[in-house]
Every structure is written in C-alpha cells, then in structure tokens.
Write an enzyme that holds these catalytic residues in place. Structure first.
Site, PDB file in Angstrom:
ATOM      1  N   ARG A  95      -8.828   4.912   5.113  1.00 20.27           N
ATOM      2  CA  ARG A  95      -8.137   3.771   4.523  1.00 20.27           C
ATOM      3  C   ARG A  95      -8.476   2.543   5.357  1.00 20.27           C
ATOM      4  O   ARG A  95      -8.099   2.450   6.523  1.00 20.27           O
ATOM      5  CB  ARG A  95      -6.618   3.989   4.510  1.00 20.27           C
ATOM      6  CG  ARG A  95      -5.898   2.935   3.686  1.00 20.27           C
ATOM      7  CD  ARG A  95      -4.422   3.217   3.593  1.00 20.27           C
ATOM      8  NE  ARG A  95      -3.712   2.728   4.760  1.00 20.27           N
ATOM      9  CZ  ARG A  95      -2.391   2.773   4.890  1.00 20.27           C
ATOM     10  NH1 ARG A  95      -1.658   3.336   3.956  1.00 20.27           N
ATOM     11  NH2 ARG A  95      -1.815   2.293   5.964  1.00 20.27           N
ATOM     12  N   LYS A 111       2.577   0.472   6.058  1.00 21.79           N
ATOM     13  CA  LYS A 111       2.216  -0.060   4.753  1.00 21.79           C
ATOM     14  C   LYS A 111       3.473  -0.497   4.019  1.00 21.79           C
ATOM     15  O   LYS A 111       4.454   0.241   3.959  1.00 21.79           O
ATOM     16  CB  LYS A 111       1.477   1.013   3.939  1.00 21.79           C
ATOM     17  CG  LYS A 111       1.078   0.576   2.537  1.00 21.79           C
ATOM     18  CD  LYS A 111       0.400   1.717   1.803  1.00 21.79           C
ATOM     19  CE  LYS A 111       0.024   1.328   0.383  1.00 21.79           C
ATOM     20  NZ  LYS A 111      -0.588   2.458  -0.358  1.00 21.79           N
ATOM     21  N   SER A 139      -1.240   8.029  -5.771  1.00 19.81           N
ATOM     22  CA  SER A 139       0.014   7.678  -5.105  1.00 19.81           C
ATOM     23  C   SER A 139       1.129   7.574  -6.137  1.00 19.81           C
ATOM     24  O   SER A 139       0.957   6.940  -7.180  1.00 19.81           O
ATOM     25  CB  SER A 139      -0.115   6.333  -4.381  1.00 19.81           C
ATOM     26  OG  SER A 139      -0.977   6.433  -3.275  1.00 19.81           O
TER      27      SER A 139
END
Length: 222
Positions: free
Chosen positions: A49, A147, A118
């Site tokens: 990521r 996040k 997700s």
C-alpha cells in the site's frame, strides 16, 4: 484460495497474518530489509500500500517486492492500483469501495488472480461476496491512526455478524496489534491485517513469529 468467482467452498486463507507493507511507516529503514524480515518471519501474504508514492516509484517497488516474494510461498497483493498489480505480475489486487468496480477488475485481472474488497458493513460484505470477491477486508475493527476510513470502529461483535453472513474469507483490519489480534481471530476472521505494529517493530521477523504463535485455529469462531 479457490479463485472461482462466487464459490462457496473456499480453501483456507493462506496465512492468519496479513501484512500490509506501507513505505510511509518504515521510519527511515531500508524497505527491502523490512520485506526480507517479514518473509523470514513466515508471513504468507503481503499487500503493498503506497498511497503517497508516485506511480513510477510505486511500480519499481512493486516489481522489487514481486522479485523477493516469487521464490517463496508468500502471496503478493497490490492495494488500489490494478494497473501496477498487472505490470508487476502480482498475485492480486485489493480494492476499496471507491476504486474500480469488482466486475471490471475481474475482467481485466482474470479468474486466476486474487481480488479482495474493503468493506465496512453487512451490505458491502454481502455485495462483495455476490460479486465474486476472493476475500473481503472488514473494518476498522479498532480505532486506527494509519488510515482515515470515515467509519467508526466496528468491533469484534460486528465482525462475528459478518462471519455468520458470508462464506468467503474475511481479513479484519484497523487498529490490530499483537496485543489484540486474538480477539479478531476468535470473532471469526480468517486473517488479521497489521500495518504499523509490524512496520515499526524493532525485530520485524521476531514480531511476525510471535504473532503467528498466538494463532490457534481450533479456538476460532466458525
């Protein structure tokens, strides 16, 4: 994992620990060294990521990670960027709710690649399963500073409800550390994603080994 879209009889998830490799969490340490330590510790799936990384550098890093993971049994997943996943010959891609639609991603990636989605509630989880996702990420389970998801912590109780509702593997995410990971396994998660608690560890390989040693499949909720 069984990669046939919509299949109900999925094979076991490859590893109960899902490592998320985020360059912004490296604390200045060489990224290749962190990756080698994750692999040495026994991680079975790693996601790259790199939201703050330019595309050219993202691709370079993805190809480096592919090169290091290819000789091992560790699966390599790219977050968000399907183009980079394809260019780096990754094992799959992980998409968010605002990313490329699952049906289009499947058409481009093919049925042999892994696609994770997700999710943050029951409706999203069911939709991902119906659409043929290979697994779902569900969270945030606990509060997290890594996040900003825009969602409040879901907690192990909601994770249990998701586990009852879907048959595909669930990767719990959000604020998970060595100290609370057993809670998400017990709530029915097939794997737990960890970012900062791994990337920031003094002994990354040792941290991985300690976490994996905590996993007792027979005690997990079905």
């Amino acid at each position: 994992m069984n990669r046939e879209a919509g299949a109900a009889d999925r094979a076991p998830f490859p590893c109960p620990l899902y490592a998320i490799f985020d360059p912004s969490q490296s604390r200045g340490r060489p990224l290749s060294a962190i990756l080698r330590d994750l692999l040495a510790g026994g991680v079975g799936i790693i996601q790259l990521r790199a939201k703050e990384t330019a595309a050219k550098e993202f691709l370079r890093l993805a190809r480096e990670m592919r090169g290091l993971t290819r000789p091992t049994s560790c699966l390599f997943i790219v977050n968000d960027r399907l183009d980079i996943a394809l260019a780096a010959e990754a094992d799959g891609v992980h998409l968010g709710q605002e990313d490329l639609p699952l049906a289009i991603a499947r058409k481009l990636m093919g049925r042999e690649k892994i696609i994770g989605i997700s999710t943050h509630d029951l409706a999203q989880a069911k939709e991902a399963e119906r659409g043929g996702a290979d697994y779902i990420g569900f969270g945030p389970i606990f509060g997290t500073f890594t996040k900003d998801t825009g969602y409040s912590p879901r907690g192990p109780a909601m994770l249990k409800e998701i586990r009852k509702a879907v048959k595909i593997p669930i990767v719990a995410i959000g604020g998970i550390t060595e100290s609370n990971i057993s809670q998400v396994w017990e709530a029915g998660a097939d794997a737990a994603a960890i970012i900062s608690d791994l990337m920031g560890a003094e002994d990354v390989a040792g941290k991985v080994r300690r976490i994996l040693a905590l996993h007792h499949p027979s005690s997990a909720s079905s």
